[in-house]
Design a protein around this motif. Structure first.
Motif, PDB file in Angstrom:
ATOM      1  N   ALA A   1       0.859  -1.191   0.000  1.00  0.00           N
ATOM      2  CA  ALA A   1       0.000   0.000   0.000  1.00  0.00           C
ATOM      3  C   ALA A   1       0.889   1.232   0.000  1.00  0.00           C
ATOM      4  O   ALA A   1       1.987   1.225   0.546  1.00  0.00           O
TER       5      ALA A   1
ATOM      6  N   GLU B   1      -3.434   3.430   0.043  1.00  0.00           N
ATOM      7  CA  GLU B   1      -4.048   2.997  -1.208  1.00  0.00           C
ATOM      8  C   GLU B   1      -3.355   1.748  -1.743  1.00  0.00           C
ATOM      9  O   GLU B   1      -2.143   1.595  -1.599  1.00  0.00           O
ATOM     10  N   GLN B   2      -4.144   0.912  -2.387  1.00  0.00           N
ATOM     11  CA  GLN B   2      -3.645  -0.213  -3.159  1.00  0.00           C
ATOM     12  C   GLN B   2      -4.334  -0.143  -4.512  1.00  0.00           C
ATOM     13  O   GLN B   2      -5.563  -0.090  -4.570  1.00  0.00           O
TER      14      GLN B   2
ATOM     15  N   ILE C   1      -0.944  -2.743   6.835  1.00  0.00           N
ATOM     16  CA  ILE C   1      -1.467  -1.421   6.459  1.00  0.00           C
ATOM     17  C   ILE C   1      -1.627  -0.544   7.698  1.00  0.00           C
ATOM     18  O   ILE C   1      -1.220   0.624   7.700  1.00  0.00           O
TER      19      ILE C   1
END
Length: 179
Positions: free
Chosen positions: A3, A70-71, A105
């Motif tokens: 991420a 974010e991914q 994450i």
């Protein structure tokens, strides 16, 4: 983890609100009253995040910071840092998409939050409040070096009251960990 962490903006309000509601509905079942997780939650979270992210806070030192994980261009986590009048920084929210927890994450977001505080608010402690019965989150914050500094009652929208713990990462801890 895979991420990317970036600064958020008002354009992220919808994605953050959706993730916030989903996270609450997953993590808080059996902890908060059922009506607090009901049909109006997504709209209430959206209104909250639109207001927070569009507000003008004045001085940069008083301005909250939204961090987005974010991914593949999709929001999978977020953290929200709020400067407090006592000089500390409140980690008001740290949420990871259900199903992706345990993958690093949350650790990356907490690390980014701590780095942001060290850069933008030198000498300030970072703290958060977590529901006492949210055992997964409590265990995470303890693994990540948070020191339990208080036990209190949290008052939530709708008037319900639940026991919370406060965890703190001090500025002195940051200095020691980088020495």
């Amino acid at each position: 983890m895979n991420a990317t962490i970036r600064r958020g903006s008002v354009h992220d309000a919808g994605a953050v609100a959706g993730l916030h509601a989903l996270s609450w509905r997953t993590a808080y079942v059996g902890i908060v009253p059922e009506q607090a997780l009901g049909d109006g939650l997504p709209e209430e979270r959206r209104a909250l995040w639109e207001l927070r992210l569009a507000a003008e806070y004045g001085e940069p030192a008083n301005t909250p910071e939204l961090l987005i994980a974010e991914q593949a261009g999709r929001t999978v986590g977020f953290a929200y840092l709020v400067p407090q009048p006592d000089g500390r920084i409140l980690l008001d929210n740290l949420h990871v998409e259900p199903g992706l927890t345990g993958g690093g994450i949350g650790r990356a977001l907490l690390g980014a939050a701590r780095s942001h505080v060290a850069r933008q608010h030198p000498g300030a402690d970072l703290y958060l409040e977590v529901l006492r019965d949210n055992s997964r989150a409590v265990a995470f914050y303890e693994r990540e070096g948070g020191l339990r500094t208080a036990e209190q009652e949290g008052v939530f929208p709708g008037g319900f009251v639940l026991p919370e713990y406060e965890y703190t990462w001090t500025a002195a801890d940051r200095v020691q960990s980088t020495s």
